[in-house]
Write a protein that holds these residues in place. Structure first.
Motif, PDB file in Angstrom:
ATOM      1  N   THR A 115       8.995 -18.809 -29.575  1.00 44.02           N
ATOM      2  CA  THR A 115       7.670 -19.371 -29.312  1.00 44.02           C
ATOM      3  C   THR A 115       6.601 -18.355 -29.719  1.00 44.02           C
ATOM      4  O   THR A 115       6.620 -17.204 -29.261  1.00 44.02           O
ATOM      5  CB  THR A 115       7.507 -19.704 -27.814  1.00 44.02           C
ATOM      6  N   GLN A 116       5.712 -18.790 -30.580  1.00 44.06           N
ATOM      7  CA  GLN A 116       4.641 -17.898 -31.033  1.00 44.06           C
ATOM      8  C   GLN A 116       3.670 -17.628 -29.880  1.00 44.06           C
ATOM      9  O   GLN A 116       3.309 -18.530 -29.126  1.00 44.06           O
ATOM     10  CB  GLN A 116       3.871 -18.515 -32.215  1.00 44.06           C
ATOM     11  N   PRO A 117       3.224 -16.377 -29.709  1.00 40.41           N
ATOM     12  CA  PRO A 117       2.247 -16.073 -28.655  1.00 40.41           C
ATOM     13  C   PRO A 117       0.915 -16.733 -28.976  1.00 40.41           C
ATOM     14  O   PRO A 117       0.587 -16.998 -30.133  1.00 40.41           O
ATOM     15  CB  PRO A 117       2.147 -14.547 -28.699  1.00 40.41           C
ATOM     16  N   SER A 118       0.152 -16.980 -27.924  1.00 43.74           N
ATOM     17  CA  SER A 118      -1.155 -17.617 -28.112  1.00 43.74           C
ATOM     18  C   SER A 118      -2.228 -16.810 -27.386  1.00 43.74           C
ATOM     19  O   SER A 118      -1.928 -15.953 -26.543  1.00 43.74           O
ATOM     20  CB  SER A 118      -1.137 -19.059 -27.583  1.00 43.74           C
ATOM     21  N   GLY A 119      -3.479 -17.085 -27.731  1.00 43.29           N
ATOM     22  CA  GLY A 119      -4.600 -16.420 -27.069  1.00 43.29           C
ATOM     23  C   GLY A 119      -4.801 -14.978 -27.485  1.00 43.29           C
ATOM     24  O   GLY A 119      -5.504 -14.223 -26.794  1.00 43.29           O
ATOM     25  N   LEU A 120      -4.172 -14.573 -28.570  1.00 43.14           N
ATOM     26  CA  LEU A 120      -4.328 -13.192 -29.025  1.00 43.14           C
ATOM     27  C   LEU A 120      -5.691 -12.996 -29.688  1.00 43.14           C
ATOM     28  O   LEU A 120      -6.178 -13.856 -30.418  1.00 43.14           O
ATOM     29  CB  LEU A 120      -3.227 -12.840 -30.017  1.00 43.14           C
ATOM     30  N   LYS A 121      -6.302 -11.830 -29.432  1.00 44.11           N
ATOM     31  CA  LYS A 121      -7.599 -11.501 -30.039  1.00 44.11           C
ATOM     32  C   LYS A 121      -7.589 -10.032 -30.453  1.00 44.11           C
ATOM     33  O   LYS A 121      -6.872  -9.216 -29.887  1.00 44.11           O
ATOM     34  CB  LYS A 121      -8.743 -11.764 -29.067  1.00 44.11           C
ATOM     35  N   ALA A 122      -8.400  -9.718 -31.448  1.00 44.00           N
ATOM     36  CA  ALA A 122      -8.497  -8.340 -31.928  1.00 44.00           C
ATOM     37  C   ALA A 122      -9.883  -8.107 -32.512  1.00 44.00           C
ATOM     38  O   ALA A 122     -10.640  -9.052 -32.765  1.00 44.00           O
ATOM     39  CB  ALA A 122      -7.425  -8.059 -32.981  1.00 44.00           C
ATOM     40  N   ASN A 123     -10.205  -6.838 -32.687  1.00 39.68           N
ATOM     41  CA  ASN A 123     -11.485  -6.465 -33.283  1.00 39.68           C
ATOM     42  C   ASN A 123     -11.273  -5.872 -34.680  1.00 39.68           C
ATOM     43  O   ASN A 123     -10.291  -5.180 -34.929  1.00 39.68           O
ATOM     44  CB  ASN A 123     -12.201  -5.416 -32.425  1.00 39.68           C
ATOM     45  N   ILE A 124     -12.199  -6.151 -35.576  1.00 41.21           N
ATOM     46  CA  ILE A 124     -12.255  -5.480 -36.869  1.00 41.21           C
ATOM     47  C   ILE A 124     -13.518  -4.636 -36.861  1.00 41.21           C
ATOM     48  O   ILE A 124     -14.627  -5.165 -36.712  1.00 41.21           O
ATOM     49  CB  ILE A 124     -12.285  -6.474 -38.043  1.00 41.21           C
ATOM     50  N   THR A 125     -13.348  -3.328 -36.983  1.00 41.50           N
ATOM     51  CA  THR A 125     -14.489  -2.423 -36.887  1.00 41.50           C
ATOM     52  C   THR A 125     -15.013  -2.024 -38.266  1.00 41.50           C
ATOM     53  O   THR A 125     -14.325  -2.181 -39.287  1.00 41.50           O
ATOM     54  CB  THR A 125     -14.109  -1.146 -36.116  1.00 41.50           C
ATOM     55  N   VAL A 126     -16.221  -1.511 -38.267  1.00 41.10           N
ATOM     56  CA  VAL A 126     -16.878  -1.089 -39.511  1.00 41.10           C
ATOM     57  C   VAL A 126     -16.133   0.104 -40.123  1.00 41.10           C
ATOM     58  O   VAL A 126     -15.677   1.001 -39.415  1.00 41.10           O
ATOM     59  CB  VAL A 126     -18.345  -0.703 -39.215  1.00 41.10           C
ATOM     60  N   ARG A 127     -15.992   0.093 -41.441  1.00 40.96           N
ATOM     61  CA  ARG A 127     -15.385   1.227 -42.135  1.00 40.96           C
ATOM     62  C   ARG A 127     -16.480   2.238 -42.485  1.00 40.96           C
ATOM     63  O   ARG A 127     -17.440   1.920 -43.186  1.00 40.96           O
ATOM     64  CB  ARG A 127     -14.686   0.783 -43.419  1.00 40.96           C
ATOM     65  N   ALA A 128     -16.325   3.454 -41.978  1.00 37.16           N
ATOM     66  CA  ALA A 128     -17.271   4.526 -42.293  1.00 37.16           C
ATOM     67  C   ALA A 128     -16.944   5.086 -43.668  1.00 37.16           C
ATOM     68  O   ALA A 128     -15.831   5.545 -43.913  1.00 37.16           O
ATOM     69  CB  ALA A 128     -17.199   5.612 -41.233  1.00 37.16           C
ATOM     70  N   THR A 129     -17.918   5.045 -44.559  1.00 36.51           N
ATOM     71  CA  THR A 129     -17.729   5.528 -45.930  1.00 36.51           C
ATOM     72  C   THR A 129     -18.775   6.588 -46.252  1.00 36.51           C
ATOM     73  O   THR A 129     -19.969   6.379 -46.017  1.00 36.51           O
ATOM     74  CB  THR A 129     -17.844   4.366 -46.936  1.00 36.51           C
ATOM     75  N   THR A 130     -18.330   7.709 -46.768  1.00 39.48           N
ATOM     76  CA  THR A 130     -19.233   8.793 -47.143  1.00 39.48           C
ATOM     77  C   THR A 130     -19.554   8.708 -48.629  1.00 39.48           C
ATOM     78  O   THR A 130     -18.659   8.581 -49.459  1.00 39.48           O
ATOM     79  CB  THR A 130     -18.603  10.171 -46.834  1.00 39.48           C
ATOM     80  N   ILE A 131     -20.841   8.785 -48.935  1.00 41.33           N
ATOM     81  CA  ILE A 131     -21.306   8.774 -50.323  1.00 41.33           C
ATOM     82  C   ILE A 131     -21.562  10.217 -50.738  1.00 41.33           C
ATOM     83  O   ILE A 131     -22.423  10.894 -50.177  1.00 41.33           O
ATOM     84  CB  ILE A 131     -22.588   7.935 -50.477  1.00 41.33           C
TER      85      ILE A 131
END
Length: 196
Positions: free
Chosen positions: A27-43
């Motif tokens: 049985t596949q789990p349900s109600g799962l949530k996650a965050n995608i955060t900003v990628r810090a990039t140096t110029i």
């Protein structure tokens, strides 16, 4: 979803393998949530320079870490304003990426403006009538490379090796620049000249 966000729904597609997998129901789990955060990039700007009075070269940079494949930056980096000889900081200018990135500038590399070369030619040292003093030389010379409108002038000062009448006398004189823009230039070949 691939973009930055909070509480993003996560769907799973897990499966069982092996000779006994058929004995089980997954049985596949349900109600799962996650965050995608900003990628810090140096110029990090690439060090660049130019000679005083010339046009700025293209300003290039490296992004560390690089942005994701298929994405690109818009705009361009810049530098602090100024056209006199000196060192200038780079800026992020109007460089931008999507909201998935946070851009930070590496302030270590600098933009350098170096002195413009000036050339002397057509040197002519004229004779003088004996007056009992060592002759002060005011040679005629052509100066090329000076930008019209800049505040500056050529200084010449020198003398013969003897105050007495003669031919083929040794002489030494010095060239220099004066004026508020003089520091933006340098004389090619030095400033002290000797001859006879």
């Amino acid at each position: 979803q691939t973009n930055v966000g909070i509480d993003i729904a996560v769907n799973t597609a897990m499966s069982l393998t092996g000779s006994d997998a058929g004995n089980y129901t997954l049985t596949q789990p349900s109600g799962l949530k996650a965050n995608i955060t900003v990628r810090a990039t140096t110029i990090k700007p690439d060090a660049r320079s130019k000679s005083y009075g010339s046009t700025d070269p293209a300003l290039t940079y490296q992004a560390v870490p690089a942005i994701a494949s298929g994405e690109s930056f818009t705009g361009a980096i810049g530098r602090a304003s100024g056209e006199s000889v000196g060192t200038y900081d780079f800026t992020l200018g109007n460089l931008a990426a999507s909201s998935n990135y946070s851009l930070t500038l590496d302030a270590t590399p600098k933009f350098q403006i170096t002195q413009k070369a000036l050339y002397l030619s057509g040197l002519n040292v004229s004779a003088k009538v004996y007056d009992g003093t060592t002759a002060v030389i005011n040679p005629t010379v052509t100066l090329t490379g000076y930008i019209q409108g800049d505040n500056g002038s050529l200084i010449t000062q020198g003398s013969y090796s003897s105050k007495n009448v003669g031919t083929g006398l040794d002489y030494t004189f010095n060239f220099g620049l004066s004026g508020t823009d003089a520091s933006n230039y340098h004389l090619v070949g030095g400033t002290t000249f000797s001859g006879s």
